[in-house]
Design an enzyme around this catalytic site. Structure first.
Site, PDB file in Angstrom:
ATOM      1  N   ASN A  89      58.540  -3.241  50.107  1.00 52.17           N
ATOM      2  CA  ASN A  89      59.332  -4.275  49.443  1.00 52.17           C
ATOM      3  C   ASN A  89      59.533  -3.870  47.985  1.00 52.17           C
ATOM      4  O   ASN A  89      58.610  -3.954  47.179  1.00 52.17           O
ATOM      5  CB  ASN A  89      58.595  -5.623  49.543  1.00 52.17           C
ATOM      6  N   TRP A  90      60.751  -3.430  47.666  1.00 48.08           N
ATOM      7  CA  TRP A  90      61.033  -2.954  46.310  1.00 48.08           C
ATOM      8  C   TRP A  90      61.200  -4.089  45.311  1.00 48.08           C
ATOM      9  O   TRP A  90      61.299  -3.844  44.110  1.00 48.08           O
ATOM     10  CB  TRP A  90      62.282  -2.078  46.313  1.00 48.08           C
ATOM     11  N   LYS A  91      61.284  -5.312  45.797  1.00 47.71           N
ATOM     12  CA  LYS A  91      61.421  -6.499  44.952  1.00 47.71           C
ATOM     13  C   LYS A  91      62.616  -6.334  43.997  1.00 47.71           C
ATOM     14  O   LYS A  91      63.614  -5.734  44.362  1.00 47.71           O
ATOM     15  CB  LYS A  91      60.107  -6.790  44.218  1.00 47.71           C
ATOM     16  N   HIS A 125      58.342 -14.960  51.675  1.00 51.18           N
ATOM     17  CA  HIS A 125      57.486 -14.214  50.756  1.00 51.18           C
ATOM     18  C   HIS A 125      56.919 -15.171  49.712  1.00 51.18           C
ATOM     19  O   HIS A 125      57.584 -16.108  49.275  1.00 51.18           O
ATOM     20  CB  HIS A 125      58.273 -13.087  50.084  1.00 51.18           C
ATOM     21  N   GLU A 158      49.807 -12.051  53.370  1.00 50.95           N
ATOM     22  CA  GLU A 158      49.756 -11.589  51.986  1.00 50.95           C
ATOM     23  C   GLU A 158      49.007 -12.615  51.146  1.00 50.95           C
ATOM     24  O   GLU A 158      49.566 -13.641  50.765  1.00 50.95           O
ATOM     25  CB  GLU A 158      51.168 -11.354  51.440  1.00 50.95           C
ATOM     26  N   GLY A 160      50.291  -7.729  43.316  1.00 52.34           N
ATOM     27  CA  GLY A 160      50.616  -7.249  41.989  1.00 52.34           C
ATOM     28  C   GLY A 160      49.495  -7.382  40.978  1.00 52.34           C
ATOM     29  O   GLY A 160      49.695  -7.142  39.794  1.00 52.34           O
ATOM     30  N   GLY A 178      54.126  -3.429  48.195  1.00 52.21           N
ATOM     31  CA  GLY A 178      54.907  -3.801  47.026  1.00 52.21           C
ATOM     32  C   GLY A 178      55.057  -2.647  46.061  1.00 52.21           C
ATOM     33  O   GLY A 178      55.790  -1.696  46.303  1.00 52.21           O
TER      34      GLY A 178
END
Length: 251
Positions: free
Chosen positions: A9-11, A95, A167, A173, A233
């Site tokens: 997931n490149w966000k 998410h 998650e 993060g 992530g």
């Protein structure tokens, strides 16, 4: 036997230059053929990424989709049918950043889940607890409730063509991660909850872990019996790191 999956997931990251560099790095990776591998770029890069990854085994997904499958008057949204037309294969739904920061509730997420499946795409349903909920001993209650929302609306059969990603919000993060044993405990509880509805579906559904997975901890996490891969992530923005995680899933 469940086929492992690793999804990046490149966000909200990437420029034309950095995406081109990342594509170049991914193309050079020696990736295991025994693992389903996906990346989910910001939507404006979707076509560029699909084109750049042609000839590889990597599929492309999206980070979100609208509440309806078809095109229409929803300014700023992207329909799942449009994502399918562009070449996407799967879409994140629920998410934690959208639940927490955008305020998306189960009613909205269920509409998105249905729209994604109606367009022939695979929803990746994200569930997880906050740090406060974990400290209060509410982890299994929270993830169970989030999962029940989909089952109550669509039935257990809807999860045959879906992936579930656990998650823990507190590990996203932050550099923190659940221990392999802690993650396995939750994954096992999720599978047990599914088994109460249908044992066959429960055994077939892939459960991904999504909490600061890195090459350094991937092997141990993926060795757990109910962890079928990862939703990655920050580490997915580095081609070498992401490649190493994918290879860990193939071991």
């Amino acid at each position: 036997m469940r086929r492992p999956m690793v999804a990046g997931n490149w966000k909200m990251h990437g420029t034309r230059a950095s995406v081109a560099e990342l594509i170049e790095g991914l193309v050079k990776q020696a990736l295991p053929g025994s693992v389903d591998i996906a990346v989910m770029p910001a939507s404006l890069f979707t076509s560029r990424v699909i084109e750049g990854l042609q000839g590889t085994s990597i599929i492309v997904g999206a980070q979100d989709a609208a509440i309806q499958a078809e095109q229409g008057a929803l300014t700023g949204e992207i329909a799942s049918s449009q994502l399918a037309d562009a070449g996407c294969k799967l879409v994140l739904v629920g998410h934690s950043e959208r639940r927490q920061l955008i305020g998306e509730q189960d009613e909205v997420l269920n509409k998105k889940f249905a729209a994604i499946q109606a367009s022939g795409l695979t929803p990746v349903l994200c569930i997880g607890e906050t740090l406060e909920e974990r400290k209060a001993g509410q982890t299994l209650e929270v993830v169970g409730r989030q999962l029940d929302s989909v089952i109550a609306e669509f039935g257990i059969g809807a999860l045959v063509n879906a992936v579930i990603a656990y998650e823990p919000v507190w590990a996203i993060g932050t550099g923190l991660t659940a221990s392999p044993q802690e993650a396995q405990e939750v994954h096992a509880a999720i599978r047990a909850q599914l088994a109460k509805e249908n044992a066959e579906v429960a055994q077939g559904v892939r459960l991904l872990y999504g909490g600061s997975v890195k090459a350094a901890n991937a092997v141990e996490l993926f060795s757990m019996p109910d962890i079928d891969g990862g939703l990655i992530g920050g580490a997915s923005l580095n081609a070498d790191e992401f490649g190493a995680i994918c290879r860990a899933a193939g071991n």
